[in-house]
Design an enzyme around this catalytic site. Structure first.
Site, PDB file in Angstrom:
ATOM      1  CB  VAL A  59      -0.962  -0.003   1.209  1.00 50.39           C
ATOM      2  CG1 VAL A  59      -1.729   1.317   1.280  1.00 50.39           C
ATOM      3  CG2 VAL A  59      -1.940  -1.164   1.111  1.00 50.39           C
ATOM      4  CB  CYS A  60       3.684   2.290   2.134  1.00 51.32           C
ATOM      5  SG  CYS A  60       2.767   2.238   3.693  1.00 51.32           S
TER       6      CYS A  60
END
Length: 224
Positions: A59-60
């Site tokens: 996600v990051c």
């Protein structure tokens, strides 16, 4: 009581959570762009400080790329992005390679290596119900005076909405400049709400084009 016992009790106390309006704790850190001393690096800019659990997280990976794509929007608003992860600096640099390969952009803003977790702990980013190297995915917006103006925490599974963070920055900068509030779903160009703290005379002097009051405490106005 023995001095060593007093010291132990003091240092074992939990840090008080940072609140809106508090001074953002200063720090020095190694980053992917070299050493950063927050107060010197910030200068007269706004700062978006946002944390990540670790390098090589999916996600990051998308979030760091999203921030890079918005660099022009941040610069227009006099904002400097600053990311953080509790990872070794070498891993962070390898992660940037992955981001460039998978997302088509390479973050040009600093990513802090907080392997010691000193900054994460001081800012309350450590996740109390996870292992001791997992940071909450936090966002802090810091104004040019070094004050925390907004903070948001996200769970690890949900990507941050940076359009909303930009909207919040626009609202913060508007209320920083004028004695107004912003209503629900406010966007730049929309009418604002005149601060109820203003007297009628001051209100009319500052905002001569204000609309007729809907309620005594709810007065809309276009911005000058």
């Amino acid at each position: 009581m023995k001095y060593w016992l007093v010291a132990l009790l003091i240092y074992s106390l939990p840090l008080q959570a940072l609140q809106l309006g508090d001074a953002a704790p200063d720090f020095e850190a190694e980053t992917t762009m070299g050493a950063v001393h927050l107060d010197h690096w910030r200068k007269d800019h706004w700062v978006v400080l946002f944390s990540h659990p670790a390098s090589f997280t999916p996600v990051c990976t998308t979030e760091l790329a999203a921030v890079e794509r918005l660099q022009g929007a941040f610069e227009k608003r006099n904002v400097r992005p600053l990311a953080l992860a509790v990872s070794p600096l070498g891993d962070l640099k390898k992660w940037l390679d992955d981001i460039e390969e998978s997302q088509g952009v390479r973050p040009s803003f600093p990513v802090i290596s907080d392997q010691s977790r000193n900054i994460s702990t001081r800012y309350g980013m450590m996740h109390p119900r996870s292992n001791n190297v997992t940071t909450v995915r936090s966002v802090f917006i810091i104004d040019p005076r070094g004050r925390i103006r907004l903070k948001i925490d996200y769970p690890p599974s949900i990507g941050r909405n940076f359009d909303e963070i930009l909207r919040a920055i626009d609202a913060l900068q508007t209320t920083y400049r004028y004695p107004v509030l912003t209503p629900a779903d406010w966007q730049p160009g929309d009418n604002a709400i005149i601060s109820p703290k203003l007297s009628d005379g001051d209100s009319k002097a500052l905002f001569p084009d204000q609309e007729e009051a809907i309620l005594p405490y709810l007065k809309y106005t276009p911005l000058p």
